[in-house]
Write an enzyme that holds these catalytic residues in place. Sequence first.
Site, PDB file in Angstrom:
ATOM      1  N   GLU A  94      18.066   1.123  -6.464  1.00  0.00           N
ATOM      2  CA  GLU A  94      17.702   2.404  -7.073  1.00  0.00           C
ATOM      3  C   GLU A  94      18.022   3.576  -6.154  1.00  0.00           C
ATOM      4  O   GLU A  94      17.964   3.447  -4.937  1.00  0.00           O
ATOM      5  CB  GLU A  94      16.203   2.435  -7.369  1.00  0.00           C
ATOM      6  CG  GLU A  94      15.715   1.312  -8.241  1.00  0.00           C
ATOM      7  CD  GLU A  94      14.195   1.250  -8.282  1.00  0.00           C
ATOM      8  OE1 GLU A  94      13.543   2.235  -7.859  1.00  0.00           O
ATOM      9  OE2 GLU A  94      13.659   0.226  -8.726  1.00  0.00           O
ATOM     10  N   CYS A 107      17.443  10.262  -2.709  1.00  0.00           N
ATOM     11  CA  CYS A 107      16.817   9.177  -1.968  1.00  0.00           C
ATOM     12  C   CYS A 107      17.634   7.918  -2.215  1.00  0.00           C
ATOM     13  O   CYS A 107      17.779   7.489  -3.364  1.00  0.00           O
ATOM     14  CB  CYS A 107      15.378   8.998  -2.450  1.00  0.00           C
ATOM     15  SG  CYS A 107      14.481   7.683  -1.608  1.00  0.00           S
ATOM     16  N   CYS A 114      13.276  -6.023   0.215  1.00  0.00           N
ATOM     17  CA  CYS A 114      12.848  -5.638   1.564  1.00  0.00           C
ATOM     18  C   CYS A 114      12.040  -6.778   2.177  1.00  0.00           C
ATOM     19  O   CYS A 114      11.277  -7.459   1.484  1.00  0.00           O
ATOM     20  CB  CYS A 114      12.000  -4.368   1.502  1.00  0.00           C
ATOM     21  SG  CYS A 114      11.563  -3.699   3.125  1.00  0.00           S
ATOM     22  N   CYS A 118       5.248  -4.275   2.545  1.00  0.00           N
ATOM     23  CA  CYS A 118       4.116  -3.350   2.603  1.00  0.00           C
ATOM     24  C   CYS A 118       3.285  -3.473   1.329  1.00  0.00           C
ATOM     25  O   CYS A 118       3.832  -3.600   0.222  1.00  0.00           O
ATOM     26  CB  CYS A 118       4.621  -1.922   2.774  1.00  0.00           C
ATOM     27  SG  CYS A 118       5.507  -1.642   4.324  1.00  0.00           S
ATOM     28  N   CYS A 121       4.042  -1.079  -1.749  1.00  0.00           N
ATOM     29  CA  CYS A 121       5.438  -0.865  -2.143  1.00  0.00           C
ATOM     30  C   CYS A 121       5.928  -1.941  -3.100  1.00  0.00           C
ATOM     31  O   CYS A 121       5.871  -3.132  -2.793  1.00  0.00           O
ATOM     32  CB  CYS A 121       6.328  -0.822  -0.893  1.00  0.00           C
ATOM     33  SG  CYS A 121       8.075  -0.575  -1.261  1.00  0.00           S
ATOM     34  N   GLU A 160      14.571  -1.482   4.363  1.00  0.00           N
ATOM     35  CA  GLU A 160      14.268  -0.929   5.682  1.00  0.00           C
ATOM     36  C   GLU A 160      15.592  -0.586   6.370  1.00  0.00           C
ATOM     37  O   GLU A 160      16.343  -1.485   6.777  1.00  0.00           O
ATOM     38  CB  GLU A 160      13.488  -1.967   6.507  1.00  0.00           C
ATOM     39  CG  GLU A 160      13.417  -1.715   7.994  1.00  0.00           C
ATOM     40  CD  GLU A 160      12.866  -0.356   8.377  1.00  0.00           C
ATOM     41  OE1 GLU A 160      13.574   0.353   9.126  1.00  0.00           O
ATOM     42  OE2 GLU A 160      11.756  -0.007   7.944  1.00  0.00           O
ATOM     43  N   MET A 214       3.633   5.747   8.778  1.00  0.00           N
ATOM     44  CA  MET A 214       2.397   5.504   9.523  1.00  0.00           C
ATOM     45  C   MET A 214       1.323   4.961   8.589  1.00  0.00           C
ATOM     46  O   MET A 214       0.895   3.825   8.705  1.00  0.00           O
ATOM     47  CB  MET A 214       1.907   6.784  10.192  1.00  0.00           C
ATOM     48  CG  MET A 214       0.606   6.576  10.965  1.00  0.00           C
ATOM     49  SD  MET A 214      -0.097   8.105  11.659  1.00  0.00           S
ATOM     50  CE  MET A 214       1.071   8.511  12.915  1.00  0.00           C
ATOM     51  N   CYS A 332       9.217   3.584  -5.609  1.00  0.00           N
ATOM     52  CA  CYS A 332      10.358   2.771  -5.198  1.00  0.00           C
ATOM     53  C   CYS A 332      10.207   1.325  -5.663  1.00  0.00           C
ATOM     54  O   CYS A 332       9.167   0.702  -5.450  1.00  0.00           O
ATOM     55  CB  CYS A 332      10.482   2.824  -3.681  1.00  0.00           C
ATOM     56  SG  CYS A 332      11.955   2.047  -3.061  1.00  0.00           S
TER      57      CYS A 332
END
Length: 356
Positions: A94, A107, A114, A118, A121, A160, A214, A332
Site C-alpha cells: 500500500e 507514504c 513486516c 507491533c 499495526c 520496517e 517510540m 497501514c
Amino acid sequence: MSEKKISLLGKTLGELTEIVTSLGMPKFTGKQVARWMYGRKVASIDEMTDLSLKNRERLKEMYEVGASAPVHEMRSVDGTVKYLFRTPDNNYIESVYIPDGERATLCVSSQVGCKMNCKFCMTGKQGFSGNLTTAQILNQIYSIPERDTLTNVVFMGMGEPMDNLDAVLRSLEVLTADYGYAWSPKRITVSTVGLRRGMEHFLKESDCHLAVSMHSPFPAQRGELMPAEKAFSIREIVDMLRGYDFSKQRRLSFEYIVFGGVNDNLAYAKELVKLVRGLDCRVNLIRFHAIPGVDLQGTDADTMLAFRDYLTRHGVFATIRASRGEDIFAACGMLSTAEKQAERQHVHKDKTKINK
C-alpha cells in the site's frame, strides 16, 4: 514462455551506464536513459527518442522500464488516496497520498508485511512475506497520477525500512541525485522501530530525516506494544542518537501513537521529557484508530492537547498529526489485508463449487 525482462526503474546512474555499455552503446546513453525515466517518467523504452532505434531495440531485448499501475485505489472525502499495488508473487503493498494545503505527502512501503509485529499495526498481523526491490519502492511514486504534485515522501508504510536498508538507500539515492529526481533530502523521512545497526548505516549514508517509533517512554510497556524493544531498547536508541548532530539539515522525530488509558496521561509526558531532554528532536503525537482484533482505543482531543502542551512547556517541540483518510482503511495494512481475505474467500467459493 518468454523470459521476464529486467526493470530499469530503480537502477542508479552507474548501473544504467554499465548496462548500456555492456550492450555496445556510448557511455552517455546511461544519462539519457536516467533522464527519460526519472526526469520525464516515460512508460516505455520506445519513448526514449534521443536513443537510436537500433539502441532502443537492443535495450528492449532484455530490459523494460518496469513501472506498473496500482490495481486498486480508495479515495477519502478529505482528499487522501490509498493505492494498492500487486507484487510479482501476487502479494499486495500500500501507498497513501496525503494532500494538506501546499503539502502533498506520499507514504510508501518498503516490505511486503513486516517482521516487527507491533501490537497496534495491521501490517504486523500479516507476517513477513519479503523485501521490496528498489524498483518496487520507486514504482509507488512513479506510477500514481499525483506524482508531480508531491512535496514529501515518508517511508512509513508497510514494513520496517531499516530491515530492507540496501533497497531503501538505493531508492533514496535516485530520489536525491542530480541524475534522478533531484529532491532535497529534507523532503524525505525514513521511519524505524529502532534497528540500531540499520540506523547507524542510514545516518552515515543519507541526509534524509529520521523518525523513530517510540509509543511509550517506559521500556516494559513499549515491549508489550512493540516486541522489537527487547532487542532495540528505546533508552539505548536515544543514547545512541545523542552522538549525532540533528541541529542542521537532518531532523529527528519520535512517533508517539496515543492510546486511550494506556500511554496518554501526564506521567508518560513527564517520562518522555526526561528521556529526550537535551536531544534536538520533535515528538509527533498520533491519535490511534482501532483495528480488528486489537484491544486498544484512541484517546480524546483534550487529552491529546494536554499531552502536547506539557511537552511544549518543558522544552520538547511537539505536534499533533491530523487524522486523515479514516473512511478508506487509512491505517497501514488494512487495505492489503482486506484484499488478501477477499481473494481467499473467492478461492474457497470456487473450491466449494468444484467439490459439489
